[in-house]
Scaffold this motif. Structure first.
Motif, PDB file in Angstrom:
ATOM      1  N   PRO A 156     103.964  46.749 100.474  1.00 28.91           N
ATOM      2  CA  PRO A 156     103.632  45.949  98.992  1.00 28.91           C
ATOM      3  C   PRO A 156     101.885  46.082  98.708  1.00 28.91           C
ATOM      4  O   PRO A 156     101.858  46.055 100.466  1.00 28.91           O
ATOM      5  N   PRO A 157     101.731  46.949  98.249  1.00 34.73           N
ATOM      6  CA  PRO A 157     100.298  46.279  97.573  1.00 34.73           C
ATOM      7  C   PRO A 157      99.931  44.876  97.962  1.00 34.73           C
ATOM      8  O   PRO A 157      98.521  44.865  98.452  1.00 34.73           O
ATOM      9  N   ILE A 181      96.389  45.571 100.542  1.00 34.06           N
ATOM     10  CA  ILE A 181      96.140  46.625 101.123  1.00 34.06           C
ATOM     11  C   ILE A 181      95.347  47.613  98.686  1.00 34.06           C
ATOM     12  O   ILE A 181      94.601  48.779  98.932  1.00 34.06           O
ATOM     13  N   GLY A 182      96.424  47.280  98.566  1.00 38.86           N
ATOM     14  CA  GLY A 182      95.473  47.329  96.877  1.00 38.86           C
ATOM     15  C   GLY A 182      94.244  46.933  96.373  1.00 38.86           C
ATOM     16  O   GLY A 182      93.040  47.346  96.136  1.00 38.86           O
ATOM     17  N   GLU A 183      93.704  45.699  97.024  1.00 33.84           N
ATOM     18  CA  GLU A 183      92.391  45.861  97.361  1.00 33.84           C
ATOM     19  C   GLU A 183      91.002  46.175  97.531  1.00 33.84           C
ATOM     20  O   GLU A 183      90.187  46.792  97.312  1.00 33.84           O
ATOM     21  N   LEU A 200     100.952  54.704  97.050  1.00 34.04           N
ATOM     22  CA  LEU A 200     100.946  54.506  98.663  1.00 34.04           C
ATOM     23  C   LEU A 200     102.368  55.307  98.811  1.00 34.04           C
ATOM     24  O   LEU A 200     103.091  55.869  99.470  1.00 34.04           O
ATOM     25  N   GLU A 201     103.124  55.272  97.734  1.00 35.68           N
ATOM     26  CA  GLU A 201     104.542  56.049  97.658  1.00 35.68           C
ATOM     27  C   GLU A 201     104.570  57.683  98.088  1.00 35.68           C
ATOM     28  O   GLU A 201     105.485  58.571  98.331  1.00 35.68           O
ATOM     29  N   THR A 202     102.782  58.079  97.213  1.00 35.01           N
ATOM     30  CA  THR A 202     102.685  59.310  97.644  1.00 35.01           C
ATOM     31  C   THR A 202     102.284  59.664  99.076  1.00 35.01           C
ATOM     32  O   THR A 202     102.659  61.149  99.041  1.00 35.01           O
ATOM     33  N   PHE A 260      97.043  46.891  91.117  1.00 30.19           N
ATOM     34  CA  PHE A 260      98.727  46.741  92.209  1.00 30.19           C
ATOM     35  C   PHE A 260      99.481  47.448  91.879  1.00 30.19           C
ATOM     36  O   PHE A 260     100.112  48.210  92.664  1.00 30.19           O
ATOM     37  N   THR A 261      99.972  48.450  90.341  1.00 31.62           N
ATOM     38  CA  THR A 261     100.386  48.879  90.009  1.00 31.62           C
ATOM     39  C   THR A 261     100.454  51.093  90.383  1.00 31.62           C
ATOM     40  O   THR A 261     100.929  51.300  91.302  1.00 31.62           O
ATOM     41  N   GLN A 262      99.127  50.833  90.131  1.00 31.72           N
ATOM     42  CA  GLN A 262      98.528  52.138  90.844  1.00 31.72           C
ATOM     43  C   GLN A 262      99.059  52.496  92.075  1.00 31.72           C
ATOM     44  O   GLN A 262      98.787  53.541  92.925  1.00 31.72           O
TER      45      GLN A 262
END
Length: 512
Positions: A136-137, A99-101, A128-130, A121-123
């Motif tokens: 998990p990303p 997902i993050g990539e 994703l929370e928004t 992955f942090t961003q």
């Protein structure tokens, strides 16, 4: 009065042989949700492709004013730099990437030569929370459902500092629950100041979420309706779209003589092809009679498509067991060709991916499932192909200048007609229609419904899979309700209601 964020003036776009847009005007206010509606081929997606730079400046007439500045976008990157991001109906995610990539693909965190994976992955997690996703990303995109993939696309847009988000049919592949979550997210983002343009054929969703509704018809702007009070009804939108009132959404069924049982499935079980220990279809039994339209209703992931494909020459699944009887004769269909030879047809829900070859003309697509009828000694008779394609073009009233037109240039409703024609050419007795009106407008839907009724009148047996409950209730003589791979109920037309269907799904789902 709200500030005008974006204005398109006098937009005209011509493709070979057709004027897709004719002097179209659109004004979008900042901080609102603006809907674009119209029949297939009205020009909605073309207009948004111009705005986002898919069709570069110079390939159309007219001008785009964004934040008071005249824009001449040559590519998508140009519009994205201004904060305009489009999410197309066919999601642009890579299944075997995380997902993050996916969220930062082409917009990587880090330096030119080195990706900062911690930042990525942090961003990603924050975004994703928004949008309300707890995955998990690091999760692969292929391991999440379509509804969650749509939310990933929105998170991906937020990563590009989006100011104007364009969504083309965002809920076409979603069930009602996932659709409502996505629409509520748009309303939440609106409160935070984001502007959205949404294209959709689901008019109840448009009425729920949109502040302004612009109606396009035949490539022209018909009207823009004010819906800030959310009191506009669907009939008012339909009248603008089709130029007339549609008093009934579903054509009247004539008194069709229901005949003998044509297909009988008993104790049908199918296992997942990649995880053979998992049952996707679990001990299902059903039947359909000549002249009957039988519906299969259920939430996404219930196993409806898998069941249909496994029946059709075992084109899905492993370790398939159960009995199939066609016209009183027990059969074991182990290939698609055997299914076709036994007068069975499956019209896929994925017309663009699996149903049609978009880069080929209507002539070629119409005869694909029965090539032996238009060839001899391996040589195709193109004149015969043309003649057959013309016959089905007239019969189904497909809007096209010629059967030599590539299918990819047709509207969704006309593509669906070509797909129906392809399978009608095989002269089946039993037709399984999987989401036959997905992604097409209300006028084209009515035409497809009329074709289905005509097929039933001819004595064909129709099995219709649909995620739209009004469609199932309006078209079917009997309805099977499916949940988690099993049939959890069967209702006749007279007793079926949306409430009864959803109650069966939810109660049985809680038991399993």
């Amino acid at each position: 009065m709200s500030r005008i964020l974006m204005e398109m003036k006098g937009i005209t776009k011509t493709f070979p042989g057709v004027k897709a847009l004719d002097d179209v005007n659109l004004r979008v206010e900042e901080g609102g949700i603006h809907a674009l509606v119209g029949e297939n081929g009205a020009g909605k997606s073309t207009l948004m492709n111009i705005l986002s730079g898919v069709y570069p400046y110079g390939s159309y007439e007219g001008e785009i004013i964004y934040e008071g500045e005249r824009c001449e976008f040559q590519k998508i990157k140009d519009s994205e730099r201004k904060g305009i991001v489009i999410i197309h109906q066919e999601l642009a995610l890579v299944p075997y990437m995380t997902i993050g990539e996916n969220m930062f693909l082409g917009n990587e965190r880090g330096s030119r030569y080195n990706v900062n994976w911690n930042a990525t992955f942090t961003q990603a997690e924050e975004l994703l929370e928004t949008v309300g996703l707890s995955e998990p990303p690091q999760t692969l995109v292929k391991d999440i459902g379509v509804g969650k993939q749509q939310l990933v696309e929105i998170a991906k847009a937020l990563a590009k500092d989006v100011k104007l988000l364009i969504l083309d049919e965002p809920t076409a592949s979603l069930n009602e629950s996932d659709s409502r979550k996505l629409l509520d997210l748009l309303l939440t983002l609106k409160k935070k100041g984001m502007t959205s343009i949404i294209i959709s054929h689901k008019l109840n969703e448009i009425a729920y979420v949109a502040d302004k509704i612009t109606v396009l018809r035949d490539g022209m702007t018909i009207e823009t309706l004010d819906n800030e009070a959310h009191v506009i009804d669907e009939d008012q939108i339909i009248k603008g779209m089709v130029g007339r009132e549609l008093t009934n959404r579903f054509p009247a069924r004539e008194n069709v003589a229901i005949g003998e049982v044509s297909m009988d499935i008993r104790n049908w079980t199918v296992h997942h092809p990649l995880a053979p220990e998992r049952k996707v279809v679990d001990n299902v039994s059903m039947y359909v009679r000549r002249g009957e339209v039988v519906g299969i209703s259920g939430l996404m992931g219930a196993g409806r498509t898998e069941f249909a494909m496994s029946i059709f020459g075992r084109s899905y699944g492993v370790n398939i067991s159960g009995e199939m009887t066609l016209c009183g004769k027990k059969v074991k269909l182990t290939s698609v060709q055997q299914a076709i030879d036994n007068k069975l047809a499956y019209i896929t829900e994925d017309r663009k991916g699996n149903g049609l070859i978009l880069s080929n003309p209507i002539r070629v697509n119409t005869t694909l499932a029965k090539m032996d009828q238009v060839s001899r000694f391996g040589v195709i008779d193109k004149d015969k192909e043309f003649e057959i394609a013309e016959t089905y073009k007239e019969k189904l009233r497909t809007k096209t200048p010629s059967v030599e037109q590539n299918v990819g240039n047709l509207s969704g409703g006309n593509q669906q007609k070509v797909l129906l024609g392809k399978w009608m050419f095989t002269e089946p007795d039993i037709m399984i229609l999987d989401e036959p009106t997905r992604g097409i407008d209300v006028g084209a839907k009515y035409e497809i419904y009329s074709i289905i009724n005509a097929l039933a009148k001819e004595g064909k047996s129709i099995v219709m899979i649909s995620s739209e409950l009004p469609e199932i209730l309006g078209m079917c003589d009997r309805i099977y309700i499916m949940n988690q791979g099993r049939f959890v109920g069967e209702l006749d037309r007279e007793e079926a209601t949306q409430e009864k269907i959803m109650t069966l799904i939810l109660k049985q789902g809680a038991k399993q």
